[in-house]
Write a protein that holds these residues in place. Structure first.
Motif, PDB file in Angstrom:
ATOM      1  N   VAL A  98       0.845  -1.200   0.000  1.00  0.00           N
ATOM      2  CA  VAL A  98       0.000   0.000   0.000  1.00  0.00           C
ATOM      3  C   VAL A  98       0.877   1.245   0.000  1.00  0.00           C
ATOM      4  CG1 VAL A  98      -1.636   1.333   1.408  1.00  0.00           C
ATOM      5  CG2 VAL A  98      -1.999  -1.115   1.064  1.00  0.00           C
ATOM      6  N   LEU A  99       1.948   1.238   0.772  1.00  0.00           N
ATOM      7  CA  LEU A  99       2.862   2.390   0.818  1.00  0.00           C
ATOM      8  C   LEU A  99       3.502   2.635  -0.543  1.00  0.00           C
ATOM      9  CD1 LEU A  99       4.125   4.564   2.571  1.00  0.00           C
ATOM     10  CD2 LEU A  99       5.881   2.920   3.231  1.00  0.00           C
ATOM     11  N   HIS A 100       3.881   1.581  -1.225  1.00  0.00           N
ATOM     12  CA  HIS A 100       4.457   1.731  -2.569  1.00  0.00           C
ATOM     13  C   HIS A 100       3.419   2.303  -3.534  1.00  0.00           C
ATOM     14  CE1 HIS A 100       8.509   0.089  -2.241  1.00  0.00           C
ATOM     15  NE2 HIS A 100       8.013  -0.777  -1.368  1.00  0.00           N
ATOM     16  N   GLU A 101       2.189   1.852  -3.415  1.00  0.00           N
ATOM     17  CA  GLU A 101       1.130   2.384  -4.273  1.00  0.00           C
ATOM     18  C   GLU A 101       0.859   3.849  -3.945  1.00  0.00           C
ATOM     19  OE1 GLU A 101      -0.441   0.875  -6.836  1.00  0.00           O
ATOM     20  OE2 GLU A 101       0.831  -0.880  -6.570  1.00  0.00           O
ATOM     21  N   LEU A 102       0.909   4.197  -2.671  1.00  0.00           N
ATOM     22  CA  LEU A 102       0.748   5.600  -2.284  1.00  0.00           C
ATOM     23  C   LEU A 102       1.853   6.456  -2.899  1.00  0.00           C
ATOM     24  CD1 LEU A 102      -0.126   5.422   1.532  1.00  0.00           C
ATOM     25  CD2 LEU A 102      -1.638   6.097  -0.322  1.00  0.00           C
ATOM     26  N   ALA A 103       3.067   5.951  -2.840  1.00  0.00           N
ATOM     27  CA  ALA A 103       4.200   6.690  -3.410  1.00  0.00           C
ATOM     28  C   ALA A 103       4.060   6.846  -4.919  1.00  0.00           C
ATOM     29  CB  ALA A 103       5.506   5.989  -3.074  1.00  0.00           C
ATOM     30  N   ALA A 104       3.366   5.895  -5.563  1.00  0.00           N
ATOM     31  CA  ALA A 104       3.143   5.981  -7.009  1.00  0.00           C
ATOM     32  C   ALA A 104       2.022   6.952  -7.345  1.00  0.00           C
ATOM     33  CB  ALA A 104       2.835   4.600  -7.571  1.00  0.00           C
ATOM     34  N   GLY A 105       1.350   7.494  -6.305  1.00  0.00           N
ATOM     35  CA  GLY A 105       0.301   8.487  -6.546  1.00  0.00           C
ATOM     36  C   GLY A 105      -1.070   7.896  -6.792  1.00  0.00           C
ATOM     37  N   GLN A 106      -1.303   6.668  -6.375  1.00  0.00           N
ATOM     38  CA  GLN A 106      -2.579   5.996  -6.609  1.00  0.00           C
ATOM     39  C   GLN A 106      -3.615   6.433  -5.568  1.00  0.00           C
ATOM     40  OE1 GLN A 106      -2.931   3.942  -9.285  1.00  0.00           O
ATOM     41  NE2 GLN A 106      -0.795   4.364  -9.771  1.00  0.00           N
ATOM     42  N   LYS A 114      -9.138   3.848  -4.365  1.00  0.00           N
ATOM     43  CA  LYS A 114      -9.861   2.948  -5.282  1.00  0.00           C
ATOM     44  C   LYS A 114      -8.892   2.245  -6.233  1.00  0.00           C
ATOM     45  CE  LYS A 114     -14.315   5.294  -5.258  1.00  0.00           C
ATOM     46  NZ  LYS A 114     -15.316   5.990  -6.060  1.00  0.00           N
ATOM     47  N   GLU A 115      -7.911   2.974  -6.725  1.00  0.00           N
ATOM     48  CA  GLU A 115      -6.937   2.371  -7.635  1.00  0.00           C
ATOM     49  C   GLU A 115      -6.087   1.336  -6.907  1.00  0.00           C
ATOM     50  OE1 GLU A 115      -6.243   6.159 -10.666  1.00  0.00           O
ATOM     51  OE2 GLU A 115      -5.017   5.961  -8.864  1.00  0.00           O
ATOM     52  N   ILE A 116      -5.711   1.648  -5.663  1.00  0.00           N
ATOM     53  CA  ILE A 116      -4.942   0.689  -4.870  1.00  0.00           C
ATOM     54  C   ILE A 116      -5.771  -0.565  -4.619  1.00  0.00           C
ATOM     55  CG2 ILE A 116      -3.838   0.279  -2.639  1.00  0.00           C
ATOM     56  CD1 ILE A 116      -3.189   3.295  -2.567  1.00  0.00           C
ATOM     57  N   ALA A 117      -7.058  -0.382  -4.281  1.00  0.00           N
ATOM     58  CA  ALA A 117      -7.944  -1.519  -4.028  1.00  0.00           C
ATOM     59  C   ALA A 117      -8.065  -2.394  -5.270  1.00  0.00           C
ATOM     60  CB  ALA A 117      -9.321  -1.023  -3.581  1.00  0.00           C
ATOM     61  N   ALA A 118      -8.209  -1.769  -6.429  1.00  0.00           N
ATOM     62  CA  ALA A 118      -8.325  -2.543  -7.675  1.00  0.00           C
ATOM     63  C   ALA A 118      -7.017  -3.274  -7.980  1.00  0.00           C
ATOM     64  CB  ALA A 118      -8.686  -1.614  -8.832  1.00  0.00           C
ATOM     65  N   ILE A 175       4.704   9.605   2.644  1.00  0.00           N
ATOM     66  CA  ILE A 175       5.623   9.295   1.540  1.00  0.00           C
ATOM     67  C   ILE A 175       6.985   9.932   1.801  1.00  0.00           C
ATOM     68  CG2 ILE A 175       6.043   9.648  -0.922  1.00  0.00           C
ATOM     69  CD1 ILE A 175       2.942   9.530  -1.245  1.00  0.00           C
ATOM     70  N   ARG A 176       6.977  11.190   2.265  1.00  0.00           N
ATOM     71  CA  ARG A 176       8.243  11.868   2.561  1.00  0.00           C
ATOM     72  C   ARG A 176       9.009  11.113   3.643  1.00  0.00           C
ATOM     73  NH1 ARG A 176       9.667  14.770   6.554  1.00  0.00           N
ATOM     74  NH2 ARG A 176       7.551  15.181   7.263  1.00  0.00           N
ATOM     75  N   ARG A 177       8.315  10.694   4.683  1.00  0.00           N
ATOM     76  CA  ARG A 177       8.965   9.962   5.782  1.00  0.00           C
ATOM     77  C   ARG A 177       9.499   8.610   5.286  1.00  0.00           C
ATOM     78  NH1 ARG A 177      11.290   9.018  10.168  1.00  0.00           N
ATOM     79  NH2 ARG A 177      10.367   7.901  11.889  1.00  0.00           N
ATOM     80  N   ALA A 178       8.717   7.920   4.457  1.00  0.00           N
ATOM     81  CA  ALA A 178       9.154   6.626   3.933  1.00  0.00           C
ATOM     82  C   ALA A 178      10.375   6.790   3.028  1.00  0.00           C
ATOM     83  CB  ALA A 178       8.014   5.960   3.173  1.00  0.00           C
ATOM     84  N   ARG A 179      10.430   7.864   2.284  1.00  0.00           N
ATOM     85  CA  ARG A 179      11.599   8.114   1.418  1.00  0.00           C
ATOM     86  C   ARG A 179      12.822   8.460   2.265  1.00  0.00           C
ATOM     87  NH1 ARG A 179       8.390  11.018  -3.355  1.00  0.00           N
ATOM     88  NH2 ARG A 179       7.925   9.118  -4.526  1.00  0.00           N
ATOM     89  N   GLU A 180      12.606   9.216   3.332  1.00  0.00           N
ATOM     90  CA  GLU A 180      13.723   9.544   4.222  1.00  0.00           C
ATOM     91  C   GLU A 180      14.310   8.278   4.842  1.00  0.00           C
ATOM     92  OE1 GLU A 180      12.122  12.248   7.110  1.00  0.00           O
ATOM     93  OE2 GLU A 180      12.209  13.962   5.754  1.00  0.00           O
ATOM     94  N   LEU A 181      13.440   7.344   5.177  1.00  0.00           N
ATOM     95  CA  LEU A 181      13.895   6.086   5.784  1.00  0.00           C
ATOM     96  C   LEU A 181      14.426   5.105   4.746  1.00  0.00           C
ATOM     97  CD1 LEU A 181      11.028   5.568   8.390  1.00  0.00           C
ATOM     98  CD2 LEU A 181      13.387   6.218   8.865  1.00  0.00           C
ATOM     99  N   GLY A 182      14.190   5.393   3.467  1.00  0.00           N
ATOM    100  CA  GLY A 182      14.667   4.496   2.407  1.00  0.00           C
ATOM    101  C   GLY A 182      13.765   3.305   2.188  1.00  0.00           C
ATOM    102  N   ILE A 183      12.506   3.424   2.600  1.00  0.00           N
ATOM    103  CA  ILE A 183      11.573   2.307   2.427  1.00  0.00           C
ATOM    104  C   ILE A 183      11.025   2.276   1.000  1.00  0.00           C
ATOM    105  CG2 ILE A 183       9.379   1.337   3.219  1.00  0.00           C
ATOM    106  CD1 ILE A 183      10.009   2.562   5.971  1.00  0.00           C
TER     107      ILE A 183
END
Length: 137
Positions: A83-91, A94-98, A127-135
């Motif tokens: 889900v975090l990766h999909e969030l980072a992709a800008g989804q 509903k798009e993530i669920a599909a 997303i900013r926090r996840a990128r800072e952590l390198g996730i």
């Protein structure tokens, strides 16, 4: 009649070819030093280009591993990570669920868990926090 014309044409072509070959041989004999110099220069040119590309090429970027240590510390599950990766992709939800073949409510729950684990209130902050952590890349 045509056979004679073709025969004479073939003889003239063979004679011309022989004269050109002899002229080439004379040229190669007279300028052999120049030809060798050109070949050596061309070889050094190719060698210089190949070495230059190898030496000055940008190093390959390191493979992205997702910082498993940070993932373990935060306690992110595999689905929350997806889900975090999909969030980072800008989804959208509903798009993530599909994409993940789950209901939008499940996505909302997982997004809320991700926000809680990352200490974020908004998507951009998470997303900013996840990128800072390198996730996420």
């Amino acid at each position: 009649m045509w056979e004679r014309v073709v025969g004479y044409g073939a003889l003239l072509a063979a004679g011309t070819l022989a004269l050109q070959w002899l002229d080439y041989q004379r040229l190669a004999w007279m300028h052999s030093g120049d030809i060798y110099l050109f070949l050596v220069a061309a070889a050094f040119l190719v060698l210089g280009i190949v070495l230059g590309v190898r030496v000055f090429a940008a190093p390959a970027p390191a493979a992205f591993d997702g910082n498993p240590k940070a993932q373990a510390e935060l306690g992110l599950s595999g689905r929350e990570l997806e889900v975090l990766h999909e969030l980072a992709a800008g989804q959208t939800n509903k798009e993530i669920a599909a994409h993940l073949h789950v209901s939008p409510n499940t996505v909302k729950t997982r997004v809320a868990r991700v926000f809680g684990k990352l200490g974020a209130k908004r998507r951009t902050e998470a997303i900013r926090r996840a990128r800072e952590l390198g996730i996420v890349p």
